[in-house]
Design a protein around this motif. Structure first.
Motif, short mmCIF file in Angstrom:
data_model
loop_
_atom_site.label_atom_id
_atom_site.label_comp_id
_atom_site.label_asym_id
_atom_site.label_seq_id
_atom_site.Cartn_x
_atom_site.Cartn_y
_atom_site.Cartn_z
N SER A 1 0.81 -1.22 0.00
CA SER A 1 0.00 0.00 0.00
C SER A 1 0.85 1.27 0.00
CB SER A 1 -0.93 0.02 1.22
OG SER A 1 -1.81 -1.08 1.23
N CYS A 2 2.06 1.18 0.52
CA CYS A 2 2.93 2.36 0.61
C CYS A 2 3.36 2.83 -0.77
CB CYS A 2 4.17 2.03 1.45
SG CYS A 2 3.84 1.89 3.21
N ASP A 3 3.78 4.09 -0.83
CA ASP A 3 4.29 4.61 -2.09
C ASP A 3 5.71 4.11 -2.32
OD1 ASP A 3 5.97 6.15 -0.51
OD2 ASP A 3 5.24 8.08 -1.22
N ASP A 4 6.36 4.60 -3.35
CA ASP A 4 7.67 4.09 -3.73
C ASP A 4 8.77 4.44 -2.74
OD1 ASP A 4 9.04 2.55 -5.59
OD2 ASP A 4 9.81 4.28 -6.67
N TYR A 5 8.44 5.26 -1.74
CA TYR A 5 9.40 5.61 -0.70
C TYR A 5 9.08 4.92 0.63
CZ TYR A 5 11.51 9.20 -3.65
OH TYR A 5 12.18 9.86 -4.66
N LEU B 1 6.12 6.21 12.92
CA LEU B 1 4.90 7.01 12.91
C LEU B 1 5.28 8.47 13.16
CD1 LEU B 1 2.59 4.69 15.07
CD2 LEU B 1 2.87 4.72 12.58
N TYR B 2 4.73 9.38 12.39
CA TYR B 2 5.07 10.79 12.55
C TYR B 2 3.92 11.68 12.08
CZ TYR B 2 6.22 10.40 7.53
OH TYR B 2 6.19 10.18 6.17
N GLU B 3 3.98 12.94 12.47
CA GLU B 3 2.97 13.92 12.10
C GLU B 3 3.61 15.07 11.35
OE1 GLU B 3 0.86 15.35 15.47
OE2 GLU B 3 -0.51 13.64 15.56
N VAL B 4 2.90 15.57 10.34
CA VAL B 4 3.30 16.77 9.62
C VAL B 4 2.06 17.63 9.47
CG1 VAL B 4 4.21 17.72 7.46
CG2 VAL B 4 5.12 15.56 8.35
N ASP B 5 2.13 18.85 9.99
CA ASP B 5 0.96 19.75 9.98
C ASP B 5 -0.26 19.10 10.61
OD1 ASP B 5 2.47 21.70 8.69
OD2 ASP B 5 1.91 20.99 6.69
N ARG B 6 -0.02 18.40 11.71
CA ARG B 6 -1.07 17.75 12.50
C ARG B 6 -1.74 16.58 11.78
NH1 ARG B 6 -4.25 22.71 15.62
NH2 ARG B 6 -2.38 23.60 16.64
N LYS B 7 -1.13 16.09 10.72
CA LYS B 7 -1.66 14.94 10.01
C LYS B 7 -0.72 13.76 10.19
CE LYS B 7 -4.02 17.64 6.43
NZ LYS B 7 -4.14 17.91 4.97
N PRO B 8 -1.24 12.57 10.51
CA PRO B 8 -0.37 11.41 10.75
C PRO B 8 0.07 10.73 9.45
CG PRO B 8 -2.66 10.80 11.09
CD PRO B 8 -2.66 12.27 10.80
N PHE B 9 1.31 10.25 9.47
CA PHE B 9 1.86 9.49 8.34
C PHE B 9 2.69 8.35 8.90
CE2 PHE B 9 1.26 13.83 6.86
CZ PHE B 9 0.59 13.65 5.66
N LEU B 10 3.07 7.44 8.04
CA LEU B 10 3.94 6.35 8.48
C LEU B 10 5.00 6.09 7.42
CD1 LEU B 10 3.25 3.41 6.88
CD2 LEU B 10 1.15 3.66 8.21
N GLN B 11 6.10 5.52 7.88
CA GLN B 11 7.22 5.15 7.01
C GLN B 11 7.69 3.76 7.40
OE1 GLN B 11 9.83 7.25 4.83
NE2 GLN B 11 10.16 5.10 4.34
N LEU B 12 7.75 2.85 6.45
CA LEU B 12 8.32 1.53 6.72
C LEU B 12 9.84 1.68 6.79
CD1 LEU B 12 6.24 -0.94 4.53
CD2 LEU B 12 5.85 -0.20 6.87
N THR B 13 10.43 1.25 7.88
CA THR B 13 11.86 1.43 8.08
C THR B 13 12.66 0.45 7.22
OG1 THR B 13 11.87 -0.08 9.95
CG2 THR B 13 11.49 2.24 10.43
N ALA B 14 13.92 0.77 7.01
CA ALA B 14 14.84 -0.05 6.20
C ALA B 14 14.37 -0.18 4.76
CB ALA B 14 15.02 -1.43 6.83
N TRP B 15 13.43 0.66 4.36
CA TRP B 15 12.83 0.57 3.02
C TRP B 15 13.88 0.73 1.92
CZ3 TRP B 15 7.95 -0.67 1.55
CH2 TRP B 15 7.56 -0.38 0.24
N SER C 1 8.02 11.51 -3.46
CA SER C 1 7.07 10.75 -2.65
C SER C 1 5.71 11.44 -2.63
CB SER C 1 7.60 10.63 -1.21
OG SER C 1 6.65 9.98 -0.39
N LYS C 2 4.68 10.64 -2.46
CA LYS C 2 3.33 11.18 -2.34
C LYS C 2 3.10 11.83 -0.98
CE LYS C 2 1.30 7.65 -5.37
NZ LYS C 2 0.30 6.56 -5.45
N TYR C 3 3.96 11.50 -0.02
CA TYR C 3 3.76 11.95 1.35
C TYR C 3 5.02 12.64 1.88
CZ TYR C 3 0.17 8.39 0.70
OH TYR C 3 -0.87 7.65 0.20
N PRO C 4 4.87 13.53 2.86
CA PRO C 4 6.06 14.19 3.43
C PRO C 4 6.94 13.19 4.16
CG PRO C 4 4.10 14.67 4.74
CD PRO C 4 3.61 13.98 3.50
#
Length: 243
Positions: free
Chosen positions: A33-37, A77-91, A102-105
């Motif tokens: 489901s994640c983007d290319d990043y 798990l992190y927030e940018v401008d009060r919106k939650p996002f996630l990043q899979l580590t070691a990607w 990336s589609k997300y910050p």
């Protein structure tokens, strides 16, 4: 978004072994489901709708599993401008990143969300994520229509399997051939490509029903000329002839 496969090392991964069955399933579904990043929307409702569109899951189950993945260092798990996002580590160590943006910050643009379990645990390097390898040419865009672009990339891979890889010139001529066979008709162009893939052909030819119609109307020799032209002047079959 590229297709992704799972490395066989998953079977002996300590990090994966520490997960419950549902946590493991969530992790795999996040991978596709994640983007290319390796980033994705961190809102639970979005995760639920994307990762489990056909299952009746409770938001609380997903949230608990997500924080567990975070605690084990598999997800940031992190927030940018009060919106939650996630990043899979070691990607980046297990992926071929082809998208320019990336589609997300990125996590550095915001601040981390602490896990309720163990926010200080080191990030896990889980060697299970890998993009399905593609050549640079297969990741290019050949049409503004996403469906046609995807099918044409399938056709390039099909040609490789036939041991008839396409040069840049062959790609250019094949696209021109598609336009001649079905001018401005994306649906027909897609069907022409799918016909060649399904039939095991390396060339691109008129749809079978159109050829049959020509035969019934006495245009058999025109049809045969079109078939030969498909081998001679499109570059689709390179220079060795045959299907």
């Amino acid at each position: 978004m590229p297709n992704r496969i799972i490395k066989e090392s998953i079977r002996t991964s300590d990090s994966i072994n520490d997960l419950t069955w549902f946590e493991e399933v969530l992790f795999y579904r996040l991978i596709v489901s994640c983007d290319d990043y390796g980033r994705f929307d961190g809102r639970i409702a979005i995760i639920k709708g994307t990762c489990f569109p056909l299952k009746d899951m409770r938001n609380s189950e997903i949230e608990k599993a997500l924080h567990r993945l975070s605690a084990l260092g598999m997800v940031t798990l992190y927030e940018v401008d009060r919106k939650p996002f996630l990043q899979l580590t070691a990607w980046e160590r297990h992926q071929q990143i082809r998208a320019h943006k990336s589609k997300y910050p990125k996590p550095d643009d915001g601040h981390p969300i602490s896990s309720d379990i163990n926010c200080s645990q080191a990030q896990a390097d889980v060697p299970v994520i890998q993009s399905e390898s593609k050549s640079e040419s297969e990741s290019e865009s050949y049409s503004e229509d996403a469906r046609l672009n995807a099918v044409f990339q399938d056709y390039i891979r099909h040609r490789k399997k036939l041991k008839r890889p396409m040069t840049d010139k062959a790609v250019e001529l094949a696209l021109k051939k598609l336009e001649r066979l079905a001018p401005g008709d994306t649906d027909r162009q897609i069907r022409i490509i799918e016909q060649s893939i399904e039939s095991g052909w390396s060339g691109l030819f008129p749809l079978s029903e159109e050829r049959q119609s020509k035969r019934e109307n006495g245009a058999f020799y025109d049809d045969m000329k079109e078939w030969v032209d498909g081998h001679d002047d499109t570059g689709v079959c390179n220079d060795s002839g045959g299907h």
